[in-house]
Design a protein around this motif. Sequence first.
Motif, PDB file in Angstrom:
ATOM      1  N   ASP A  25       0.840  -1.194   0.000  1.00 59.56           N
ATOM      2  CA  ASP A  25       0.000   0.000   0.000  1.00 59.56           C
ATOM      3  C   ASP A  25       0.878   1.248   0.000  1.00 59.56           C
ATOM      4  O   ASP A  25       0.828   2.078   0.894  1.00 59.56           O
ATOM      5  CB  ASP A  25      -0.934   0.009   1.203  1.00 59.56           C
ATOM      6  N   SER A  27       0.861   3.819  -2.030  1.00 60.55           N
ATOM      7  CA  SER A  27       0.172   5.101  -2.249  1.00 60.55           C
ATOM      8  C   SER A  27      -0.423   5.613  -0.943  1.00 60.55           C
ATOM      9  O   SER A  27      -0.339   6.813  -0.661  1.00 60.55           O
ATOM     10  CB  SER A  27      -0.894   4.975  -3.330  1.00 60.55           C
ATOM     11  N   GLY A  28      -0.985   4.742  -0.139  1.00 61.55           N
ATOM     12  CA  GLY A  28      -1.533   5.162   1.151  1.00 61.55           C
ATOM     13  C   GLY A  28      -0.457   5.629   2.099  1.00 61.55           C
ATOM     14  O   GLY A  28      -0.617   6.633   2.807  1.00 61.55           O
ATOM     15  N   ARG A  29       0.645   4.900   2.119  1.00 61.44           N
ATOM     16  CA  ARG A  29       1.738   5.281   3.001  1.00 61.44           C
ATOM     17  C   ARG A  29       2.382   6.586   2.539  1.00 61.44           C
ATOM     18  O   ARG A  29       2.744   7.433   3.356  1.00 61.44           O
ATOM     19  CB  ARG A  29       2.765   4.160   3.080  1.00 61.44           C
ATOM     20  N   ALA A  31       0.859   8.971   0.910  1.00 59.47           N
ATOM     21  CA  ALA A  31      -0.093  10.048   1.164  1.00 59.47           C
ATOM     22  C   ALA A  31      -0.006  10.547   2.606  1.00 59.47           C
ATOM     23  O   ALA A  31      -0.331  11.700   2.892  1.00 59.47           O
ATOM     24  CB  ALA A  31      -1.517   9.580   0.863  1.00 59.47           C
TER      25      ALA A  31
END
Length: 106
Positions: A25, A27-29, A31
Amino acid sequence: MIDERGIDERSVERLLEDAEAPDTDYSGRLAAVTGEASDGGVTVVVDLYGKPVELRFEPGALTSRASELSALVLRLAAEATIAALDAGESVVDGLTGDFPSPAWRS
């Protein structure tokens, strides 16, 4: 799946697979990455792209001239951006291989 008793009903094999699965993940991290810099009673927090997300002034900082205060905020924003980029790099470390250091590091 966790039942109403709070017991994880996955099999031991599935639990081991989940524990060994890489965290992808990115992209989540990424962000969630921020960088922060402080000096003279001023704190600037930016996101991974260098966009300010928080700006704090202690009362003593507000006694400076506007030109000095704005120069300080700009310098801290640049320092915070470098910190955010370093933090973002650590998130994806290992994915990019052995590329040379980016220009913003110098």
